[in-house]
Design an enzyme around this catalytic site. Structure first.
Site, PDB file in Angstrom:
ATOM      1  N   LYS A   1      46.185 -84.271 -75.559  1.00 57.06           N
ATOM      2  CA  LYS A   1      45.820 -84.325 -76.976  1.00 57.06           C
ATOM      3  C   LYS A   1      47.014 -83.966 -77.862  1.00 57.06           C
ATOM      4  O   LYS A   1      47.809 -83.074 -77.511  1.00 57.06           O
ATOM      5  CB  LYS A   1      44.656 -83.353 -77.198  1.00 57.06           C
ATOM      6  CG  LYS A   1      43.972 -83.404 -78.547  1.00 57.06           C
ATOM      7  CD  LYS A   1      42.782 -82.448 -78.510  1.00 57.06           C
ATOM      8  CE  LYS A   1      42.107 -82.308 -79.856  1.00 57.06           C
ATOM      9  NZ  LYS A   1      40.976 -81.341 -79.793  1.00 57.06           N
ATOM     10  N   SER A  26      36.822 -82.459 -81.823  1.00 54.96           N
ATOM     11  CA  SER A  26      38.060 -83.094 -82.225  1.00 54.96           C
ATOM     12  C   SER A  26      38.773 -83.827 -81.083  1.00 54.96           C
ATOM     13  O   SER A  26      39.751 -84.535 -81.334  1.00 54.96           O
ATOM     14  CB  SER A  26      38.998 -82.042 -82.830  1.00 54.96           C
ATOM     15  OG  SER A  26      39.370 -81.069 -81.867  1.00 54.96           O
ATOM     16  N   SER A  36      34.863 -78.836 -79.585  1.00 53.93           N
ATOM     17  CA  SER A  36      35.763 -79.991 -79.553  1.00 53.93           C
ATOM     18  C   SER A  36      35.988 -80.600 -78.180  1.00 53.93           C
ATOM     19  O   SER A  36      36.558 -81.691 -78.079  1.00 53.93           O
ATOM     20  CB  SER A  36      37.121 -79.623 -80.170  1.00 53.93           C
ATOM     21  OG  SER A  36      36.981 -79.451 -81.561  1.00 53.93           O
TER      22      SER A  36
END
Length: 473
Positions: A82, A157, A181
């Protein structure tokens, strides 16, 4: 190679075939990079394509294998990272245009743990601005799409991570979780994950200029999203390697002592002030029946008040964000994210001053109450959200939209606030989309949570296989 294509293989299958020299690391990585490039144009899950250097790394790994064998338990497995975590020489943007030139001087410990185990990074995945939405879109990279359909959110997220892994861009994706997330994206796409508990995985960015707030330290964790439970287990065993940069990490073995059977599981359908959708009830009852069939003793109980805990945690974190993060949001964030923060603060008024300190002290009472519950029931089967997957931009549609997505996520947020591990698995379908449940466990017993998730997955099937069979990605 007969059977399913290489990019559909689980990490566990890949490692086995690599060890037996049925395929090479170069072949595994090349097939996955080809899949990424064929699919990512629509999904926009990977925002930094590292495929060419990954293939070169795979060739080097093959040469090492020919000399000395596997370099580690993730030898040759393609993974994604990420964009809010440091990877040496890459931009740690956190989904913000102004951070596009923040180049990491070194790998974060979590990245090192995966690559030291032999994993090869093929790309970096999308996140919303400041990683602070339950859907994944931003002005820097654009929107990440859900591989099931274009209407639904990919979650946030770690939406880029979940979309990537479920569409075949590597069997293992890195993500992180301060309020959901890892779990929001896994629930949205049918992936599986376990949000580690406090102190389980290392967290630190070499590029950081200031220390995180105390609540961020206590609530935020690094983790793994996969298509199959066994791959989460495989990756987590390497991901937990100790790193002294994280003052909270404890070097605890991944597998804990076996408990006497039958293991008792507390079960609740309670979503408090939020109406529970029938599809969620069905998913919970299906998961309950799967656990009973697997030999667990499941008992319906009333847990300590998650409505109170979730709201307290959200307001406490907003108090910290208001002091330590809001200036950056105002200075570097888009008009949309700034409007959403205004709405966050209206819906969840930040605790301030003395009240923030009192609330943080009260946190220990919440944990104590849940410790006592988990002493009687080592696992708790809970809802995750009260409704199935939400529309991709619902959380940006005013305060009602925020409540429909984040405000009702009390079962998610409370577990971060208390520091307990919590896993996600989808146990049924609704409107041709997966519907998830959550399993909570004791600190440092992610292994037991994964056992329970696998008991459900074994009986209802791997959601990614249904997705691939449908041929929509």
């Amino acid at each position: 190679m007969a059977g399913k294509p290489i990019w559909q293989l689980s990490a566990s299958e890949l490692v086995e075939r690599l060890a037996e020299q049925q395929i090479s690391a170069e072949a595994a990585v090349t097939a996955t990079v080809d899949r990424m490039r064929a699919t990512n144009g629509h999904l926009n899950a990977v925002v930094d394509d590292l495929g060419d250097e990954a293939i070169e790394q795979a060739r080097t790994l093959d040469a090492t294998f020919n000399k000395s064998g596997l370099v580690g338990p993730l030898h040759g497995v393609p993974v994604t990272i990420k964009v809010n975590v440091d990877q040496k020489g890459k931009a740690t943007t956190n989904g913000v245009k102004a951070f596009a030139d923040v180049i990491a001087p070194d790998d974060a410990p979590f990245v090192k743990n995966l690559t030291n185990a032999g994993a090869i990074v093929i790309g970096r995945t999308n996140t919303p601005e400041f990683s602070f939405r339950a859907t994944t879109t931003n002005d820097l990279y654009g929107r990440t799409f859900n591989p099931w359909n274009d209407w639904a959110s990919s979650g946030g997220s770690s939406g880029g991570a979940s979309s990537a892994v479920m569409s075949g861009m590597g069997p293992i994706a890195h993500g992180n979780d301060i309020g959901g997330s890892l779990r929001f994206p896994s629930a949205a796409t049918g992936a599986v994950t376990v949000k580690p508990g406090l102190g389980r995985t290392p967290a630190w960015n070499p590029s950081q200029k200031a220390e995180r707030g105390m609540l961020a330290q206590l609530m935020s964790v690094q983790g793994i999203i996969c298509r199959e439970v066994r791959d989460v287990r495989l990756a987590m065993r390497s991901a937990i390697s100790y790193d002294p940069h994280d003052p909270w990490q404890a070097p605890v073995p991944f597998e804990g002592p076996a408990l006497e059977a039958p293991i008792r599981v507390a079960f609740t359908k309670n979503t408090y002030q939020f109406e529970t959708h029938p599809a969620v009830i069905k998913a919970l009852e299906t998961a309950r029946d799967c656990l009973i069939d697997a030999g667990y003793e499941v008992v319906e109980v009333e847990t300590p008040d998650i409505g109170e805990i979730g709201e307290a945690g959200y307001r406490a974190l907003m108090g910290e964000v208001n002091v330590l993060m809001l200036d950056d949001v105002r200075k570097y964030g888009s008009a949309e994210i700034n409007r959403m923060f205004d709405e966050y603060f209206e819906l969840f008024p930040p605790f301030e001053g003395d009240e923030l300190l009192r609330q943080m002290a009260r946190r220990s009472r919440y944990i104590r109450e849940w410790n006592l519950l988990l002493e009687r029931y080592p696992l708790v089967l809970t809802p995750f959200l009260p409704s199935p997957t939400y529309a991709w931009n619902r959380d940006a549609e005013g305060k009602d939209g925020i409540m429909d997505v984040l405000g009702c996520g009390i079962w998610s947020f409370a577990m971060n606030y208390m520091g307990f591990p919590a896993g996600i698995v989808s146990s049924s379908m609704h409107d041709e989309m997966p519907v998830s449940v959550q399993v909570v466990g004791r600190r440092f017993r992610e292994d037991m949570i994964l056992d329970a998730l696998e008991s459900v997955e074994t009986r209802v099937g791997v959601m990614a296989k249904k997705l691939f069979e449908r041929g929509s990605v």
